[in-house]
Design an enzyme around this catalytic site. Structure first.
Site, mmCIF file in Angstrom:
data_model
loop_
_atom_site.group_PDB
_atom_site.id
_atom_site.type_symbol
_atom_site.label_atom_id
_atom_site.label_comp_id
_atom_site.label_asym_id
_atom_site.label_seq_id
_atom_site.Cartn_x
_atom_site.Cartn_y
_atom_site.Cartn_z
ATOM 1 N N LYS A 18 55.943 63.028 33.467
ATOM 2 C CA LYS A 18 55.664 63.758 32.086
ATOM 3 C C LYS A 18 55.920 63.723 30.736
ATOM 4 O O LYS A 18 56.846 62.936 30.557
ATOM 5 C CB LYS A 18 56.804 64.528 32.830
ATOM 6 C CG LYS A 18 57.324 65.703 32.099
ATOM 7 C CD LYS A 18 58.253 67.067 33.067
ATOM 8 C CE LYS A 18 57.532 68.805 33.074
ATOM 9 N NZ LYS A 18 58.416 69.324 33.772
ATOM 10 N N CYS A 50 53.650 70.470 34.744
ATOM 11 C CA CYS A 50 54.272 71.686 34.911
ATOM 12 C C CYS A 50 54.403 72.131 32.851
ATOM 13 O O CYS A 50 53.505 71.983 32.274
ATOM 14 C CB CYS A 50 55.283 71.999 35.003
ATOM 15 S SG CYS A 50 56.145 73.173 35.549
ATOM 16 N N GLY A 80 78.761 103.531 50.555
ATOM 17 C CA GLY A 80 78.419 104.511 50.413
ATOM 18 C C GLY A 80 77.087 104.910 48.701
ATOM 19 O O GLY A 80 76.628 105.780 49.111
ATOM 20 N N GLU A 92 55.904 69.388 41.216
ATOM 21 C CA GLU A 92 56.492 68.418 41.291
ATOM 22 C C GLU A 92 58.223 68.041 41.098
ATOM 23 O O GLU A 92 58.727 68.920 42.133
ATOM 24 C CB GLU A 92 57.381 69.321 39.388
ATOM 25 C CG GLU A 92 57.980 68.521 38.821
ATOM 26 C CD GLU A 92 58.807 69.981 37.130
ATOM 27 O OE1 GLU A 92 58.717 70.183 37.196
ATOM 28 O OE2 GLU A 92 58.770 69.015 36.402
#
Lengths: 541, 541
Positions: free
Chosen positions: B111, B147, B289, B44
């Site tokens: 789309k 999509c 640490g 896309e």
């Protein structure tokens, strides 16, 4: 023809606090009733406030809205038209207006035009309505529109064709420079064109970066303004419809503000609302002797009062005596708490710790940033200890090109001048001095060449073009979306334009970590200009 | 029935760099052609990359897209299907796919389903398409979807009804934990239901906070996976359609990743892409640490190599010897540049400057924040001087409740663990140790009780509930949107739940100024969870 009275609640909701907003709306309705109003109109989404963003997606919203309706049901003998979130049984969510009287819902209107550009994201939250709402009351035909609807000629035309006499328009229309006047002018022309009276109620108040100016109004169908509310103030505005004349009575309105007054008041209100609603007892800021912090200080004092404002001057080796004098003079003028904290020992101890790592690397912006970050840390220390909000003092010109230090002078919860270009900072400083008997900002702060004082004899123009040139290029690139080629074609020096655009593009990461600040332009950073940080777009065409 | 070969370009575009993307697409198409492919499908919006945000609004976009088309027109003898921004003459903008052969555009698809929720804002940029695109090629009927379209049963059904045999699906589908597998499972069921072959090409790569995992695949209409690409890697994946069998050949696929491997690789890719594409020569981080910085260091080394990673331990009075030892041990293990910078002198000089302001105010978090901000400033000093990007090391649990210092440990350009809860941090550390012969993170870092070491004998659990409890409450509130009442009803201690929710709500301002970091959850802060800072919503129902 009957006469009647309308009240416009130019109301400042507390975003998300539905319970408190409903209670305040109830009070306003009762007050309007006591003043013999027949109808009161509230802004768009008044129950939850605008913009509530993803609070609109929380599952208990409809339950909370229902409780607000129960509260508002207690109001009698006045028609209320108010904005709320309408969640229907089929799972749809609308930006809606209810018409309520004596606890009965007479009608519901769902907003038809959902803005989803600029600062707006309404399609993330709402479905579109497809129907007009028209009701008769007091022998008068009313229609309802919500904000963006009134800017859609199509929608307004449809409503006018239903023989509506007055459109009640519920709004949460954000401020930008000149917008109050632009709105009235556009609506006046529209009223005339459509032969429609317009009752326009707008939200007022600052919400994060957005400013709502209010400036509600009533316009007659001949285009004349019947009455207009002041900008930047909560108000219950009344308007009488005179049946005999078939129009709203024209009365004295709040005067339109001159541009600098308008911006200044916008910033004052935004700052006041942010401080109060975030619950801070006061503010603290670093005063440098420069114009940005001087103006920020003036705005802070006007917003929340001198007794709640603290400033600290944090001189280093490169800070001039003039700066210390001017900062102290302004602090004294304004009657705020003021202190001086020398930063040399801290900067030196940073240097000593870093020297073993730096080796023989030449001095550069790193050392300058240490000064700025030491100041930022001191301000945050004072903020943490005493609870005052840090105001950051940078302007839009700096922020655009990254002429500011992340975690240094960018420290703070609210950046008052974030959307104000440097050239406007100067104008605002002069404006502020013009409205008090004695200038609150020392003249010298306005007239001397701007300097960050991070190097000996530095001025801003060592690194940047003159501010009038810089701001013109920035405006073309940011507000007007012009390309590099087009800006150069306007006659600016090509190298300067390229450098400025490169800096704007490069510094997106810095802006992304900056604090919010009030939007006054038509293209503010963040909510309105959403650029990726990793960005391969090449300047040019 | 004819046989043919399809190539899926699992491609990592450089967002906004249309010129470079088009060039790379041309190369990939030529490579696929050399491998005798008949068709190549790209993700896309491949020309500009996803998400390009407001770059999509720049006026020269259509000119730039046109230049990309000219570049791609040079590809011969292979059909290309690729995503691009389609700007039509009537001023509309679509998220589209072009079908191109030998420089001719055979069809364009717009789309139809534009996602505008979660991390998506497509309605800000695009109009919806309303038409299917179907084309015949090699005796086979292809349809195109983009999509979100494939997740809309309606849209897919319409396409299937057009007798399409293979749907070519162009995607930029963002990663979240478990998504690669979820996608394949859903699509397998859908292929079967619709009797449709699916060719699914996904974008890969990190873009700011979003991760695209790739994991492209081909699924036959019987639901069987023909082939699947690896996650988190650029790949040109091939699939042969066997005419006689009327299906895509089932071949060996990349194995599905176990959850911790999947998350770890996601974070490694996101970090690598951010560092490389932002142009930094390497990274620097503060090693404490503790487990967060230890894991961040491991990810950084795996992402860009030990020679590009620098770490600094910045001990103060409250730093235990164990922490210094463990940090040094890991640095040595991993072969990175490591240094130690004591911060006592700097913190003391801050204290001395602040004492006159503080007076007799008792010590509180202010003093702790000074330690964190001194460390942040040192890291930024080293970053400014040598150009390495600061990685911040905080996790999602801390960031949710504000157990972190703004301008202190929150300093940095990329927060690798921003969306990783502490309980997952532990799992990831164990996972990372499990995949090398000798553990890269010292065992003790994983087993000792977590502490910020900002006070004597402090542990995180002095201020916070146990991390398994904290994370469960946070997940319910953030990911699942549950209310305070509902979370308490699940059996958690009411006071603990109230405190946690209060902290999450209150600390929005802090998160807003934090750096971006890769999204791995279904509800990451910032882009996906947009809450106002001034927020009167009351916890409860």
């Amino acid at each position: 023809m009957k006469s009647f009275k309308i009240a416009l609640a130019q109301f400042s909701p507390h975003i998300g606090n539905i319970e408190a907003n409903a209670e305040k709306m109830q009070q306003l309705a009762n007050e309007a009733k006591a003043q013999k109003s027949d109808l009161i109109i509230f802004p768009e989404l008044a129950t939850i406030g605008y913009p509530a963003e993803d609070l609109l997606l929380r599952p208990s919203l409809s339950k909370r809205t229902q409780l607000a309706f129960e509260q508002l049901s207690q109001v009698k003998d006045i028609v209320m038209v108010f904005g709320f979130v309408n969640q229907t049984e089929d799972g749809q969510r609308y930006n809606s207006a209810a018409v309520m009287k004596d606890g009965k819902i007479l009608g519901i209107y769902n907003k038809q035009n959902l803005p989803n550009y600029g600062v707006f994201d309404e399609k993330r939250y709402f479905n579109e309505g497809h129907q007009h709402l028209v009701f008769e009351y007091l022998g008068h035909k009313f229609g309802v529109l919500i904000c963006e609807d009134i800017w859609s000629l199509n929608t307004v035309q449809q409503l006018a064709q239903l023989n509506v006499e007055t459109a009640l328009v519920l709004n949460a229309s954000p401020y930008e420079v000149g917008k109050p006047q632009h709105r009235v002018e556009t609506m006046s022309a529209l009223a005339k064109q459509m032969n429609l009276n317009l009752v326009y109620a707008n939200q007022v108040g600052g919400q994060d970066d957005l400013i709502f100016d209010g400036t509600s109004f009533v316009i007659n169908k001949d285009g004349a303004v019947a009455v207009q509310a002041p900008s930047f103030k909560e108000t219950l505005l009344y308007s009488d419809y005179i049946g005999e004349q078939q129009s709203y009575q024209v009365t004295e309105s709040s005067p339109t503000l001159e541009t600098m007054a308008e911006i200044y008041q916008a910033l004052v209100m935004a700052t006041r609302d942010y401080v109060h609603r975030s619950g801070f007892p006061g503010v603290i800021l670093g005063l440098s002797g420069g114009i940005d912090s001087a103006l920020t200080l003036a705005i802070a004092v006007d917003a929340i009062g001198a007794d709640k404002v603290q400033a600290v001057m944090m001189p280093y080796t490169y800070t001039s005596q003039i700066s210390v004098e001017d900062a102290a003079a302004q602090a004294k003028n304004m009657g705020i708490t003021f202190g001086i904290a020398e930063i040399n020992p801290i900067v030196n101890s940073f240097m000593q710790t870093l020297y073993p790592f730096f080796g023989n690397a030449p001095a550069d912006a790193t050392e300058e940033n240490l000064q700025a970050r030491t100041r930022g840390t001191l301000l945050m220390g004072l903020s943490n200890k005493f609870g005052n909000l840090v105001l950051s003092t940078g302007n839009k010109s700096e922020l655009s090109v990254g002429y500011c230090t992340l975690y240094g002078d960018m420290v703070g919860g609210f950046a008052v001048l974030k959307d104000v270009y440097k050239t406007i900072v100067f104008e605002l400083a002069k404006y502020r001095n013009s409205i008090s008997e004695t200038p609150v900002i020392p003249e010298r702060v306005i007239t001397r060449p701007p300097s960050a004082e991070l190097r000996p004899d530095q001025t801003d123009q060592d690194s940047l073009p003159a501010y009038d040139v810089l701001d013109a290029i920035l405006y073309a690139y940011i507000e007007e979306d012009m390309s590099q080629d087009d800006i150069i074609a306007k006659g600016f020096d090509a190298d300067v334009v390229k450098k400025v655009i490169r800096l704007v593009d490069f510094n997106e990461y810095k802006r992304r970590q900056g604090s919010i600040g009030p939007r006054i332009s038509s293209r503010a950073f963040s909510r309105e200009r959403r650029y990726p940080i990793i960005n391969g777009w090449k300047a040019g065409l």
